[in-house]
Design an enzyme around this catalytic site. Structure first.
Site, mmCIF file in Angstrom:
data_model
loop_
_atom_site.group_PDB
_atom_site.id
_atom_site.type_symbol
_atom_site.label_atom_id
_atom_site.label_comp_id
_atom_site.label_asym_id
_atom_site.label_seq_id
_atom_site.Cartn_x
_atom_site.Cartn_y
_atom_site.Cartn_z
ATOM 1 N N GLN A 112 0.822 -1.211 0.000
ATOM 2 C CA GLN A 112 0.000 0.000 0.000
ATOM 3 C C GLN A 112 0.861 1.269 0.000
ATOM 4 O O GLN A 112 0.471 2.282 -0.585
ATOM 5 C CB GLN A 112 -0.915 -0.028 1.241
ATOM 6 C CG GLN A 112 -2.089 0.916 1.168
ATOM 7 C CD GLN A 112 -3.270 0.348 0.403
ATOM 8 O OE1 GLN A 112 -3.641 -0.798 0.615
ATOM 9 N NE2 GLN A 112 -3.879 1.124 -0.454
ATOM 10 N N LYS A 115 1.853 1.818 -3.682
ATOM 11 C CA LYS A 115 0.646 2.071 -4.473
ATOM 12 C C LYS A 115 0.146 3.487 -4.217
ATOM 13 O O LYS A 115 -0.147 4.249 -5.141
ATOM 14 C CB LYS A 115 -0.438 1.057 -4.087
ATOM 15 C CG LYS A 115 -1.744 1.272 -4.824
ATOM 16 C CD LYS A 115 -2.871 0.425 -4.253
ATOM 17 C CE LYS A 115 -2.466 -0.997 -4.107
ATOM 18 N NZ LYS A 115 -3.591 -1.873 -3.743
ATOM 19 N N LYS A 127 -2.671 -1.154 6.575
ATOM 20 C CA LYS A 127 -3.704 -2.156 6.295
ATOM 21 C C LYS A 127 -4.130 -2.739 7.632
ATOM 22 O O LYS A 127 -3.386 -2.718 8.602
ATOM 23 C CB LYS A 127 -3.136 -3.271 5.406
ATOM 24 C CG LYS A 127 -4.195 -4.048 4.672
ATOM 25 C CD LYS A 127 -4.683 -3.310 3.433
ATOM 26 C CE LYS A 127 -5.854 -4.034 2.781
ATOM 27 N NZ LYS A 127 -6.207 -3.444 1.489
ATOM 28 N N ASP A 167 -12.114 -3.682 2.193
ATOM 29 C CA ASP A 167 -11.305 -4.649 1.437
ATOM 30 C C ASP A 167 -12.137 -5.942 1.455
ATOM 31 O O ASP A 167 -13.373 -5.869 1.655
ATOM 32 C CB ASP A 167 -9.923 -4.847 2.098
ATOM 33 C CG ASP A 167 -8.956 -5.632 1.212
ATOM 34 O OD1 ASP A 167 -8.392 -5.059 0.272
ATOM 35 O OD2 ASP A 167 -8.776 -6.854 1.438
#
Ligand code: NDP
Length: 446
Positions: A112, A115, A127, A167
């Site tokens: 992440q 990204k 996360k 998610d």
């Protein structure tokens, strides 16, 4: 083989995190890609950027006790790994799935960081989630679980601190319960502390669609560079959740024919093309298994216990979970004439599969770039919350399209700059890492 320059960092990660194979896999891939970046930037080496970035800034593991409808006490484990806040508040989704453990949350949090950097927005990487399994649970059970989860997590969140989203297993229903409990505990209607909210209470248009739509926009960009397009192409999509549904939806809109969808029980193939309305009815409203789609659709058949990669297609968009496309799946796709594999999910392709696809000359779009549309639109949701504005669907989708083009071009250009033209894995990792590394250097050793 990892270049010697980054091998000691990987050895240390393995020694320090011995029981975390998914985390090691994610670190291995990034280190491999950034070796040429480190070579060109000695200041990143002397600044210990690689050594620091592989260690989360903070990891939180907590008990989540709740009582099911039968009055039986249940205890789950909750996680939040706050990996990097150098570019902005921690940002990344929550996953509720029985397979969740520290390794999976750390691999997702690590990915992440890069990204989020690649999107060009001011967001850090994190996360979280739980080993809770929402399948088969009633709404009341889901609500009690979410409330208990937030009873601990709230103290680590905030619009300037850490902003979760959904998610796997965390959709609109769960986000509603989680946000509601945060509001209750803190006595603050802090819209910007969660993204993926309902559009009636602070959510952004297009956030629901953004990851799937973005992956298809990314595919379009890749194909254009290659002199092709989506028009008339047969597409295999795995999964039947948030990412898969909207990847299928956008593939139709851009002239392709999506022919598969799946869940953990098997896949359906529909030569007439997947009926998005029926898929949503089966999975989002009835919350049934994917086999039910084939029961209601004469042109479709259900294949139990298998994955859709055995279907001959032009484009594959894995959109379910990690390591769902291995070397033998890649061989089947290549034999079926696949031109591009674009990852809607996080790390769905194994390293062996990626190597086989690249060796066969298949275009490969890694999740870190291709599925960045979700978190990028989350950043747009945060902007709207901060400004108390609400942008239209068309305006938001136009912004998403521009962002995906920029993400594509950043990855493409970085791959060229570092001598790996057309390698979007190297390009995405190198481009994201450059941004993070420059910020870490500027902010000192903290
Ligand atoms: P959902 O929970 O909405 O859907 C997940 C889908 O994947 C379901 O069809 C599920 O089937 C299937 N699936 C989950 N685990 C497995 C498994 N072990 N084997 C086979 N199928 C499985 O999740 P999302 O669509 O939100 O997420 C899908 C992927 O996309 C994940 O990798 C996620 O990290 C990634 N992603 C999601 C983003 C988002 O905005 N939602 C953003 C960026 C990435 P079943 O019901 O049988 O479990």
């Amino acid at each position: 083989m990892l270049p010697a320059s980054v091998r000691p960092v990987f050895d240390a990660v393995q020694a320090r995190n011995p029981h975390e194979p998914e985390f090691q896999q994610a670190v291995h891939e990034v280190l491999h890609s950034i070796a040429p970046v480190l070579e060109r930037h000695p200041q990143f080496v002397s600044g210990g950027i690689a050594e620091r970035i592989v260690e989360p800034e903070r990891q939180i593991i907590f008990r989540v006790p709740w009582v099911d409808d039968a009055g039986v006490l249940q205890v789950n484990r909750g996680f939040r790994v706050q990996f990097s806040s150098v570019l902005g508040p921690y940002k990344g989704g929550l996953r509720f799935h029985p397979s969740v453990n520290l390794s999976i949350i750390k691999f997702l949090g690590f990915e992440q960081i890069f990204k989020n950097a690649l999107t060009g927005q001011g967001i850090g990487g994190a996360k979280g989630g739980s080993d809770f399994d929402p399948h088969g649970r009633t709404d009341a059970e889901i609500m009690r679980f979410c409330q208990s989860f937030m009873n601990e997590l709230y103290r680590h969140l905030g619009e300037h601190t850490d902003v979760p989203a959904g998610d796997i297993g965390v959709g609109a229903r769960e986000i509603g319960y989680l946000f509601g409990q945060y509001r209750k505990i803190t006595n603050r209607h802090e819209s910007g502390m969660f993204t993926g909210k309902g559009v009636q209470w602070g959510g952004a248009e297009v956030r629901t669609e953004a990851t799937g739509y973005g992956a298809v926009f990314f595919a379009e960009e890749m194909l254009a560079v290659d002199g092709g397009s989506l028009e008339g192409k047969r597409v295999a999509v795995s999964g039947s959740g948030n990412v898969a549904i909207y990847a299928i939806d956008k593939a139709w809109q851009l002239g392709a024919v999506p022919v598969t969808a799946s869940d953990s029980s098997g896949y359906v193939v529909d030569d007439a093309g997947i009926d998005v309305g029926l898929l949503r009815q089966v999975k989002e409203i009835d919350r049934a298994r994917i086999s039910e789609y084939a029961v209601r659709r004469p042109s479709a058949r259900f294949v139990e216990g298998a994955r859709p990669w055995e279907v001959a297609v032009d484009i594959a968009i894995p959109s379910a979970t990690q390591n769902e496309l291995d070397e033998s799946d890649a061989a089947a796709l290549i034999a079926g004439g696949v031109r591009a594999v674009v990852e809607g999910a996080n790390m769905p392709s194994t390293p062996g599969a990626i190597a086989a696809l690249r060796a066969a000359g298949v275009l490969f779009g890694p999740g870190k770039a291709a599925n960045a549309g979700g978190v990028a639109t989350s950043a747009l949701e945060m902007s709207q919350n901060a400004a108390r504005q609400r942008w239209s669907f068309d305006d938001s989708e136009a912004k998403l399209r521009v962002i995906m083009k920029n993400v594509h071009d950043s990855a493409f250009d970085a791959a060229e700059r570092y001598g790996h033209p057309g390698d979007y894995v190297v390009g995405a990792n190198a481009s994201g890492f450059e941004r993070v590394a420059h910020a870490m250097l500027a902010q000192g050793v903290i």
